[in-house]
Enzyme design. Structure first.
Site, PDB file in Angstrom:
ATOM      1  N   ASN A 139       0.431  10.745   6.498  1.00  0.00           N
ATOM      2  CA  ASN A 139      -0.793  10.289   7.150  1.00  0.00           C
ATOM      3  C   ASN A 139      -1.864  11.364   7.222  1.00  0.00           C
ATOM      4  O   ASN A 139      -3.056  11.050   7.295  1.00  0.00           O
ATOM      5  CB  ASN A 139      -0.464   9.744   8.541  1.00  0.00           C
ATOM      6  CG  ASN A 139       0.158   8.361   8.450  1.00  0.00           C
ATOM      7  OD1 ASN A 139      -0.536   7.377   8.242  1.00  0.00           O
ATOM      8  ND2 ASN A 139       1.478   8.293   8.554  1.00  0.00           N
ATOM      9  N   THR A 170       1.332  -9.092  12.660  1.00  0.00           N
ATOM     10  CA  THR A 170       1.732  -7.824  12.073  1.00  0.00           C
ATOM     11  C   THR A 170       1.131  -7.668  10.695  1.00  0.00           C
ATOM     12  O   THR A 170       0.964  -8.646   9.990  1.00  0.00           O
ATOM     13  CB  THR A 170       3.256  -7.733  11.956  1.00  0.00           C
ATOM     14  OG1 THR A 170       3.599  -6.435  11.533  1.00  0.00           O
ATOM     15  CG2 THR A 170       3.803  -8.717  10.956  1.00  0.00           C
ATOM     16  N   GLU A 194       6.773   4.837   7.390  1.00  0.00           N
ATOM     17  CA  GLU A 194       6.453   6.011   6.578  1.00  0.00           C
ATOM     18  C   GLU A 194       7.321   7.200   6.979  1.00  0.00           C
ATOM     19  O   GLU A 194       7.323   7.636   8.124  1.00  0.00           O
ATOM     20  CB  GLU A 194       4.966   6.337   6.728  1.00  0.00           C
ATOM     21  CG  GLU A 194       4.095   5.281   6.075  1.00  0.00           C
ATOM     22  CD  GLU A 194       2.651   5.298   6.532  1.00  0.00           C
ATOM     23  OE1 GLU A 194       1.819   4.707   5.829  1.00  0.00           O
ATOM     24  OE2 GLU A 194       2.368   5.879   7.588  1.00  0.00           O
ATOM     25  N   THR A 235      -7.119  11.778   1.567  1.00  0.00           N
ATOM     26  CA  THR A 235      -7.492  12.984   0.826  1.00  0.00           C
ATOM     27  C   THR A 235      -6.530  13.176  -0.305  1.00  0.00           C
ATOM     28  O   THR A 235      -6.649  13.894  -1.190  1.00  0.00           O
ATOM     29  CB  THR A 235      -7.463  14.214   1.735  1.00  0.00           C
ATOM     30  OG1 THR A 235      -6.161  14.341   2.325  1.00  0.00           O
ATOM     31  CG2 THR A 235      -8.498  14.100   2.824  1.00  0.00           C
ATOM     32  N   THR A 262       0.861  -1.192   0.000  1.00  0.00           N
ATOM     33  CA  THR A 262       0.000   0.000   0.000  1.00  0.00           C
ATOM     34  C   THR A 262       0.898   1.242   0.000  1.00  0.00           C
ATOM     35  O   THR A 262       1.321   1.691  -1.046  1.00  0.00           O
ATOM     36  CB  THR A 262      -0.968   0.000   1.201  1.00  0.00           C
ATOM     37  OG1 THR A 262      -0.232  -0.221   2.416  1.00  0.00           O
ATOM     38  CG2 THR A 262      -2.026  -1.086   1.050  1.00  0.00           C
ATOM     39  N   LYS A 294       4.123  -6.934   3.800  1.00  0.00           N
ATOM     40  CA  LYS A 294       3.862  -5.534   3.519  1.00  0.00           C
ATOM     41  C   LYS A 294       3.629  -4.838   4.848  1.00  0.00           C
ATOM     42  O   LYS A 294       3.180  -5.428   5.830  1.00  0.00           O
ATOM     43  CB  LYS A 294       2.666  -5.348   2.580  1.00  0.00           C
ATOM     44  CG  LYS A 294       1.308  -5.779   3.103  1.00  0.00           C
ATOM     45  CD  LYS A 294       0.592  -4.798   4.007  1.00  0.00           C
ATOM     46  CE  LYS A 294       0.463  -3.437   3.380  1.00  0.00           C
ATOM     47  NZ  LYS A 294      -0.193  -2.491   4.372  1.00  0.00           N
TER      48      LYS A 294
END
Length: 420
Positions: free
Chosen positions: A415, A204, A284, A420, A167, A193
């Site tokens: 995040n 996880t 991230e 959006t 993702t 992933k």
């Protein structure tokens, strides 16, 4: 997307050696990964792992009360079949969590259709979903692409499958190891992933292991629980546990001489830890892999609690991002881990530099330590990007390691803009 193999040379043991082939390196497994139009980007988003001759499957799963129905389906079917599973389909882009009764219906429709096409019973097929919570799977898109997915099954499609489950990941996460046990060549493969919402409890994100050894289901389940504890349950990116966390492990092949089972388990730990560290490093907005080693605790359980508390501390993670050897934040996190120790016994190192000893800070050159940290923050992925924090908190035999990453402003941006 970076597809390069991940520093395999650093992950060796006396028996197990890295090989190519990923999740399909072991005999008895095929994989596929295609685009079914689930992602607006057009990237691969539908994967299939298939054991034509059957496999023994065990798993660990999220403990979230708001977990997706696909998790319940996996748990129920593994239990009902005593682990006799032959296929798992994985969709990315839609978590199918918190979607009411539709989530159950959709998961069952997809697995039923796939079972028909593969000429299996529905109970032999699992489904895993990942993506935005609250978004249902576009069932018609998935089912209309199942023929293509099956026709794409191949021994060489391990990278296609590993890409299709991603993702927000920036890195493909896959690995394989091989060893010769009792004159027999044994392989273990894996793919995973995960990049955000990572603080697992019993599992996880999405992680998969395969092995070409036949193992009793109860024995295999016990092994996999231990493997999960030493790997996926020892990482954190942001302290959040997902609704869909799933770790599945498949064993298929001739039985192994019991004398070699402990070596087999070593290989499983090695494979899972590589995947776990890959996930932590790919957090991230992350720039480094953070490793917390705790020694001298009264038990492994205490050591694990300390390591995970420090690895998940936002203040520690932001200090690491800023190349700041702020030992006070580490000691503060140690103090709230819920374990007993004497501060006068505590020693602390950042990399090779001793920072704190016997209850007091040492006179160290902050700039040298900061430069050491800064170099790792710009290092190559899983090669020279490791910042290790080591604590000895006493004379006990308990020890544990946890992995995380630095916390950057990029994490906030990713995040904040996620849906959006």
């Amino acid at each position: 997307m970076k597809n390069a193999l991940l520093n395999l040379s650093l992950l060796t043991s006396s028996v197990w050696s890295p090989i190519s082939g990923g999740i399909t390196a072991p005999d008895g497994f095929l994989a596929a990964g295609i685009s079914a139009g689930l992602k607006p980007s057009g990237k691969k988003d539908l994967a299939l792992l298939y054991a034509p001759d059957g496999a023994c499957c065990s798993g660990t799963f999220t403990q979230s009360v708001t977990r997706a129905y696909c998790v319940d389906l996996c748990i129920d079917r593994i239990k009902a079949s005593e682990g006799k599973i032959r296929a798992v389909v994985i969709n990315s882009g839609h978590a199918n969590a918190c979607t009411g009764s539709r989530g159950k219906i959709d998961s069952e429709m997809i697995t039923h259709k796939l079972a028909q096409l593969l000429r299996l019973s529905s109970e032999e097929v699992l489904i895993c979903s990942t993506g935005v919570i609250g978004e249902a799977i576009p069932v018609e898109k998935v089912n209309s692409h199942l023929d293509q997915l099956i026709n794409s099954l191949d021994k060489e499609a391990y990278l296609d499958a590993a890409n299709a489950i991603l993702t927000t990941d920036l890195q493909v996460k896959q690995i394989a190891y091989q060893a010769v046990l009792g004159g027999r060549r044994i392989s273990i493969g894996g793919m995973a992933k995960g990049s955000g919402m990572i603080h697992p409890s019993m599992a996880t994100m999405l992680s998969y292991l395969t092995c070409d050894v036949g193992v009793d289901h109860v024995l295999w389940s016990d092994m996999i629980k231990r493997v999960a504890e030493s790997s996926f349950n020892s990482i954190t990116v942001d302290g959040d546990t997902s609704t869909n966390d799933t770790f599945l492990a498949f064993a298929s092949g001739a039985e192994l001489d019991p004398r070699y089972l402990s070596i087999l388990e070593e290989g499983l730990h090695l494979t899972a830890q590589h995947l776990a560290k890959s996930i932590a490093r790919d957090g991230e907005g992350a720039n480094c892999l953070l490793e917390i080693k705790v020694e001298g605790a009264s038990s492994d359980l205490d050591a694990r609690a300390i390591a995970r508390t420090i690895a998940s501390s936002s203040l520690v993670k932001t200090a690491v991002h800023g190349s700041d050897p702020n030992w006070g934040r580490i000691i503060a996190a140690l103090g709230r881990a819920g374990t007993s120790f004497n501060l006068n016994d505590v020693k602390l190192w950042i990399g090779p530099y001793e920072i704190f000893s016997n209850g007091t800070p040492l006179d160290f050159d902050r700039q040298i330590v900061s430069n050491f940290m800064k170099a790792r923050l710009t290092g190559k992925y899983l090669i020279d990007d490791l910042i290790s924090i080591r604590l000895r908190i006493g004379i006990g035999t308990g020890s544990a390691t946890a992995w995380g990453c630095d916390l950057s402003d990029q994490y906030v941006r990713i995040n904040a803009d996620y849906t959006t």
